[in-house]
Design a protein around this motif. Structure first.
Motif, PDB file in Angstrom:
ATOM      1  N   THR A  35      51.727  30.318 -38.420  1.00 16.40           N
ATOM      2  CA  THR A  35      51.413  31.746 -38.442  1.00 16.40           C
ATOM      3  C   THR A  35      51.835  32.363 -37.121  1.00 16.40           C
ATOM      4  O   THR A  35      51.301  31.988 -36.069  1.00 16.40           O
ATOM      5  CB  THR A  35      49.896  31.970 -38.645  1.00 16.40           C
ATOM      6  OG1 THR A  35      49.488  31.305 -39.839  1.00 16.40           O
ATOM      7  CG2 THR A  35      49.561  33.445 -38.726  1.00 16.40           C
ATOM      8  N   PRO A  36      52.795  33.286 -37.139  1.00 18.47           N
ATOM      9  CA  PRO A  36      53.125  33.988 -35.894  1.00 18.47           C
ATOM     10  C   PRO A  36      51.963  34.908 -35.499  1.00 18.47           C
ATOM     11  O   PRO A  36      51.508  35.706 -36.313  1.00 18.47           O
ATOM     12  CB  PRO A  36      54.369  34.802 -36.257  1.00 18.47           C
ATOM     13  CG  PRO A  36      54.876  34.211 -37.534  1.00 18.47           C
ATOM     14  CD  PRO A  36      53.685  33.650 -38.229  1.00 18.47           C
ATOM     15  N   LEU A  37      51.487  34.769 -34.290  1.00 17.43           N
ATOM     16  CA  LEU A  37      50.399  35.618 -33.793  1.00 17.43           C
ATOM     17  C   LEU A  37      50.908  36.709 -32.865  1.00 17.43           C
ATOM     18  O   LEU A  37      50.316  37.775 -32.775  1.00 17.43           O
ATOM     19  CB  LEU A  37      49.350  34.772 -33.067  1.00 17.43           C
ATOM     20  CG  LEU A  37      48.665  33.715 -33.919  1.00 17.43           C
ATOM     21  CD1 LEU A  37      47.675  32.925 -33.065  1.00 17.43           C
ATOM     22  CD2 LEU A  37      47.959  34.327 -35.113  1.00 17.43           C
ATOM     23  N   ALA A  38      51.975  36.415 -32.148  1.00 15.35           N
ATOM     24  CA  ALA A  38      52.615  37.401 -31.273  1.00 15.35           C
ATOM     25  C   ALA A  38      54.100  37.089 -31.293  1.00 15.35           C
ATOM     26  O   ALA A  38      54.498  35.926 -31.278  1.00 15.35           O
ATOM     27  CB  ALA A  38      52.069  37.300 -29.848  1.00 15.35           C
ATOM     28  N   PHE A  39      54.921  38.153 -31.350  1.00 15.38           N
ATOM     29  CA  PHE A  39      56.356  37.935 -31.491  1.00 15.38           C
ATOM     30  C   PHE A  39      57.108  39.020 -30.737  1.00 15.38           C
ATOM     31  O   PHE A  39      57.397  40.086 -31.279  1.00 15.38           O
ATOM     32  CB  PHE A  39      56.732  37.934 -32.981  1.00 15.38           C
ATOM     33  CG  PHE A  39      58.004  37.197 -33.278  1.00 15.38           C
ATOM     34  CD1 PHE A  39      58.010  35.829 -33.449  1.00 15.38           C
ATOM     35  CD2 PHE A  39      59.199  37.880 -33.362  1.00 15.38           C
ATOM     36  CE1 PHE A  39      59.180  35.145 -33.721  1.00 15.38           C
ATOM     37  CE2 PHE A  39      60.374  37.209 -33.629  1.00 15.38           C
ATOM     38  CZ  PHE A  39      60.373  35.842 -33.810  1.00 15.38           C
ATOM     39  N   ILE A  56      53.889  33.499 -29.794  1.00 14.30           N
ATOM     40  CA  ILE A  56      52.787  32.557 -29.988  1.00 14.30           C
ATOM     41  C   ILE A  56      52.721  32.243 -31.478  1.00 14.30           C
ATOM     42  O   ILE A  56      52.600  33.159 -32.306  1.00 14.30           O
ATOM     43  CB  ILE A  56      51.442  33.127 -29.504  1.00 14.30           C
ATOM     44  CG1 ILE A  56      51.515  33.518 -28.027  1.00 14.30           C
ATOM     45  CG2 ILE A  56      50.312  32.115 -29.756  1.00 14.30           C
ATOM     46  CD1 ILE A  56      50.289  34.272 -27.531  1.00 14.30           C
ATOM     47  N   LEU A  57      52.818  30.953 -31.809  1.00 15.89           N
ATOM     48  CA  LEU A  57      52.739  30.484 -33.191  1.00 15.89           C
ATOM     49  C   LEU A  57      51.507  29.604 -33.346  1.00 15.89           C
ATOM     50  O   LEU A  57      51.270  28.716 -32.514  1.00 15.89           O
ATOM     51  CB  LEU A  57      53.981  29.663 -33.557  1.00 15.89           C
ATOM     52  CG  LEU A  57      55.343  30.322 -33.345  1.00 15.89           C
ATOM     53  CD1 LEU A  57      56.451  29.320 -33.646  1.00 15.89           C
ATOM     54  CD2 LEU A  57      55.474  31.556 -34.212  1.00 15.89           C
ATOM     55  N   ARG A  58      50.742  29.815 -34.426  1.00 20.07           N
ATOM     56  CA  ARG A  58      49.555  28.979 -34.693  1.00 20.07           C
ATOM     57  C   ARG A  58      49.880  27.975 -35.790  1.00 20.07           C
ATOM     58  O   ARG A  58      50.500  28.320 -36.800  1.00 20.07           O
ATOM     59  CB  ARG A  58      48.369  29.833 -35.130  1.00 20.07           C
ATOM     60  CG  ARG A  58      47.104  28.998 -35.375  1.00 20.07           C
ATOM     61  CD  ARG A  58      45.916  29.824 -35.785  1.00 20.07           C
ATOM     62  NE  ARG A  58      46.219  30.480 -37.053  1.00 20.07           N
ATOM     63  CZ  ARG A  58      45.747  31.678 -37.408  1.00 20.07           C
ATOM     64  NH1 ARG A  58      44.975  32.359 -36.580  1.00 20.07           N
ATOM     65  NH2 ARG A  58      46.053  32.195 -38.572  1.00 20.07           N
ATOM     66  N   PHE A  59      49.442  26.740 -35.582  1.00 13.32           N
ATOM     67  CA  PHE A  59      49.598  25.656 -36.539  1.00 13.32           C
ATOM     68  C   PHE A  59      48.219  25.061 -36.821  1.00 13.32           C
ATOM     69  O   PHE A  59      47.304  25.206 -36.002  1.00 13.32           O
ATOM     70  CB  PHE A  59      50.505  24.566 -35.969  1.00 13.32           C
ATOM     71  CG  PHE A  59      51.934  25.010 -35.798  1.00 13.32           C
ATOM     72  CD1 PHE A  59      52.883  24.730 -36.763  1.00 13.32           C
ATOM     73  CD2 PHE A  59      52.327  25.718 -34.668  1.00 13.32           C
ATOM     74  CE1 PHE A  59      54.196  25.143 -36.621  1.00 13.32           C
ATOM     75  CE2 PHE A  59      53.645  26.131 -34.511  1.00 13.32           C
ATOM     76  CZ  PHE A  59      54.585  25.841 -35.504  1.00 13.32           C
ATOM     77  N   PRO A  60      48.055  24.355 -37.934  1.00 12.10           N
ATOM     78  CA  PRO A  60      46.745  23.764 -38.233  1.00 12.10           C
ATOM     79  C   PRO A  60      46.277  22.752 -37.192  1.00 12.10           C
ATOM     80  O   PRO A  60      45.089  22.613 -36.938  1.00 12.10           O
ATOM     81  CB  PRO A  60      46.952  23.074 -39.590  1.00 12.10           C
ATOM     82  CG  PRO A  60      48.160  23.686 -40.183  1.00 12.10           C
ATOM     83  CD  PRO A  60      49.001  24.165 -39.030  1.00 12.10           C
ATOM     84  N   ASP A  61      47.236  22.040 -36.584  1.00  9.53           N
ATOM     85  CA  ASP A  61      46.899  21.046 -35.563  1.00  9.53           C
ATOM     86  C   ASP A  61      48.166  20.699 -34.779  1.00  9.53           C
ATOM     87  O   ASP A  61      49.255  21.165 -35.110  1.00  9.53           O
ATOM     88  CB  ASP A  61      46.266  19.793 -36.177  1.00  9.53           C
ATOM     89  CG  ASP A  61      47.111  19.182 -37.286  1.00  9.53           C
ATOM     90  OD1 ASP A  61      48.358  19.178 -37.176  1.00  9.53           O
ATOM     91  OD2 ASP A  61      46.528  18.710 -38.276  1.00  9.53           O
ATOM     92  N   LYS A  62      47.986  19.886 -33.750  1.00 10.12           N
ATOM     93  CA  LYS A  62      49.113  19.546 -32.885  1.00 10.12           C
ATOM     94  C   LYS A  62      50.186  18.754 -33.641  1.00 10.12           C
ATOM     95  O   LYS A  62      51.385  18.926 -33.400  1.00 10.12           O
ATOM     96  CB  LYS A  62      48.626  18.758 -31.666  1.00 10.12           C
ATOM     97  CG  LYS A  62      49.635  18.757 -30.525  1.00 10.12           C
ATOM     98  CD  LYS A  62      49.121  18.001 -29.326  1.00 10.12           C
ATOM     99  CE  LYS A  62      48.180  18.872 -28.532  1.00 10.12           C
ATOM    100  NZ  LYS A  62      47.751  18.252 -27.272  1.00 10.12           N
TER     101      LYS A  62
END
Length: 97
Positions: A35-39, A56-62
């Motif tokens: 999920t892109p949070l900031a672009f 900033i991209l969000r992922f479920p985990d590392k």
């Protein structure tokens, strides 16, 4: 626990290479839960060296973040980013929910 991949572009060195990266990088998204949070939005540097932009991209985990970063599609795009610019890129764990 969520993990975030953070990119800060410090300097563009070859706009043509960076344009190739911009064309190829989105092709690495299918099959990855991100999920892109900031672009590259409006920003203000409060401390430290100047920069040109951030993502900033969000992922479920590392592990999911590494799977995307290490994917053949992203690695193909990344070589153009590295030829066309100077970035700082890191993965950071989010806080427990």
């Amino acid at each position: 626990m969520s993990a975030y991949v953070v990119f800060t572009r410090e300097e563009t060195t070859d706009p043509d290479e960076l344009a190739q990266y911009a064309e190829k990088a989105p092709k690495a998204r299918p099959g990855h839960d991100l999920t892109p949070l900031a672009f590259y939005g409006d920003f203000e540097v409060l401390e430290g060296n100047p920069m040109e932009g951030a993502v900033i991209l969000r992922f479920p985990d590392k592990a999911a973040a590494r799977a995307w970063y290490d994917s053949p599609a992203y690695q193909d795009a990344m070589k153009h980013r590295q030829k066309g610019s100077k970035y700082r890129v890191f993965i950071i764990d989010g806080l427990p929910e």
